[in-house]
Design an enzyme around this catalytic site. Structure first.
Site, mmCIF file in Angstrom:
data_model
loop_
_atom_site.group_PDB
_atom_site.id
_atom_site.type_symbol
_atom_site.label_atom_id
_atom_site.label_comp_id
_atom_site.label_asym_id
_atom_site.label_seq_id
_atom_site.Cartn_x
_atom_site.Cartn_y
_atom_site.Cartn_z
ATOM 1 C CB SER A 160 -3.788 -3.523 8.822
ATOM 2 O OG SER A 160 -4.043 -4.899 8.649
ATOM 3 C CB SER A 212 -0.130 -5.064 3.974
ATOM 4 O OG SER A 212 -0.916 -5.714 2.988
ATOM 5 N N GLY A 213 -1.672 -7.635 5.759
ATOM 6 C CA GLY A 213 -1.766 -9.092 5.826
ATOM 7 C C GLY A 213 -1.399 -9.745 4.515
ATOM 8 C CB SER A 214 -2.751 -9.346 1.115
ATOM 9 O OG SER A 214 -2.637 -7.954 0.870
ATOM 10 N N GLY A 215 0.172 -8.255 1.974
ATOM 11 C CA GLY A 215 1.406 -7.732 1.391
ATOM 12 C C GLY A 215 1.204 -7.220 -0.024
ATOM 13 C CD GLU A 216 1.019 -8.895 -3.493
ATOM 14 O OE1 GLU A 216 1.136 -7.899 -4.246
ATOM 15 O OE2 GLU A 216 1.909 -9.770 -3.379
ATOM 16 C CB THR A 217 -2.785 -3.224 0.757
ATOM 17 O OG1 THR A 217 -3.333 -4.345 1.459
ATOM 18 C CG2 THR A 217 -3.776 -2.069 0.779
ATOM 19 C CD GLU A 223 -7.634 -7.272 10.389
ATOM 20 O OE1 GLU A 223 -7.794 -7.115 9.164
ATOM 21 O OE2 GLU A 223 -8.559 -7.600 11.161
#
Length: 406
Positions: free
Chosen positions: A259, A298-303, A373
């Site tokens: 990303s 961020s794909g997860s939104g939690e990085t 991505e």
């Protein structure tokens, strides 16, 4: 797929001669067969590795006892993969694995002689073996047996690579490929051929038919997903992103891993369009101030690093745009604007992000965060096209800003 050529011979010079022809034909792995090891000892492993340093050398020891000792012997003489019998005691296999880790070699467990191959394969996978071999021996072949039925069952039962051996030739190899074998082991069809190199090339050609299908399928799966993402883009989300960019004093872009690479590519194009843009983490990146914008990917939104950066940006009086697959993630809740770019489908999968990424229908063609991505990359290229039109920039204008010191 990997082509492993089984050198089940007793003459080392003949084995090396055939190995040379097979290597020229494209063979990936060369197996020092059990008869050759019994005749020549570990010298055969050493000679093959010395002669073919660019090939994996498999020591087909078929170890039944003293797993640690025999794996260490093979590893010290240059083996990359060592075979252990599946009927061996669990301790033998676990000891072999411990030594394999120490020397950086892999363990292939041969299921020849195992009654319940599926159950044993599952047990071996739990132990941590690297490869499982579904093997129909020469004596079994003489009775009309083939590895095909067992292969299909074992491939469905485990997630680690499965090898197959047992009288395979140009006629039967397409079937084992279809059944999901990762490593195809061929012996006499090559070693007893008048043209070992030519036969090897024909087998590799069969592999490449499958390789091209895989590549094309992956590309189509990914582009189909990107088309779905494009169709589902929300006007309010895209408008929020563009308005925030146009109104920002400075634009900061931040993403981790792939990303991050997508973010850097976007930053380069924004620089070409005369935006005041920076990539977080670069040595020349200035302080984030009030009126600035952080675009967080961020794909997860939690990085954690991305979330931390978003919190700091908010504390400094700036705005945050989140590009993520999950609007309700920690990053999504922090952001002023969220652009939701779906990754894999979320139906009937675990809530953990990594588990979601690993267990859905795109397991092989688009692993991990690939869909997010790639979709984000294409979406941001679409934003560049919009900005070019908005500010009446041409490709010629952008080239003036392109790097000249590369």
């Amino acid at each position: 797929m990997i082509l492993q050529v089984a050198l089940d011979l007793t003459d080392i010079e003949q084995a090396i001669s055939i190995a040379e022809k097979a290597a020229r034909g494209g063979a990936h792995w060369l197996e020092v067969g059990t008869p050759l090891i019994k005749k020549e000892g570990m010298r055969a492993v050493e000679l093959l590795k010395r002669r073919f340093p660019d090939r994996k050398i498999v020591a087909d020891l078929k170890t039944m006892d003293t797993g640690a000792l025999e794996v260490e012997m093979a590893a010290r003489h240059g083996a990359d993969v060592v075979s252990i019998l599946g009927v061996a005691d669990d301790k033998t296999i676990k000891d072999a694995l411990a030594v394999a880790r120490k020397y950086g070699v892999k363990i292939m467990v041969d299921l020849i002689g195992v009654k319940d191959k599926v159950q044993r394969a599952k047990e071996l996978e739990q132990m941590g073996v690297h490869y499982i071999l579904v093997h129909t021996g020469i004596d079994e072949q003489a009775q009309g047996k083939t590895p095909l039925e067992d292969l299909e069952k074992v491939v469905k039962a485990v997630k680690i690579p499965v090898a197959v051996a047992g009288g395979l030739n140009l006629e039967t190899i397409p079937k084992v490929i279809e059944l999901g074998a990762t490593i195809v082991i061929v012996g006499s069809a090559i070693t007893k051929s008048k043209d070992p190199e030519g036969v090897t090339r024909k087998i590799i050609d069969l592999f490449w038919d499958e390789y091209m299908k895989t590549i094309r399928k992956a590309m189509k799966d990914i582009t189909d997903h990107i088309n779905e993402v494009a169709d589902k883009l929300r006007l309010d989300e895209v408008r929020g992103l563009v308005d925030a960019m146009i109104g920002a004093n400075k634009i900061f872009i931040y993403g981790a891993g792939r990303s991050g690479l997508v973010g850097k590519a976007f930053a380069m194009r924004l620089m070409h369009l005369d935006f005041n843009v920076y990539v977080v983490g670069e040595t020349i990146t200035p302080a984030f101030e009030e009126g600035d914008l952080l675009i967080a990917i961020s794909g997860s939104g939690e990085t954690k690093t991305i979330v931390d950066a978003a919190e700091i940006a908010k504390q400094q009086g700036g705005k945050v745009v989140a590009i993520t697959s999950y609007k309700d993630s920690t990053l999504g809740r922090l952001a002023d604007v969220v652009v939701e770019i779906p990754g894999r489908t979320k139906t009937d999968v675990p809530t953990d992000y990594i588990a979601r990424q690993m267990l859905t229908k795109y397991k092989w063609t688009a692993p991990m965060g690939t869909l997010f991505e790639d979709s984000t990359m294409i979406f941001l290229d679409g934003i560049i096209a919009l900005l070019m039109a908005t500010f009446q920039k041409t490709e010629k204008d952008m080239r003036k800003k392109h790097a000249t010191l590369e």
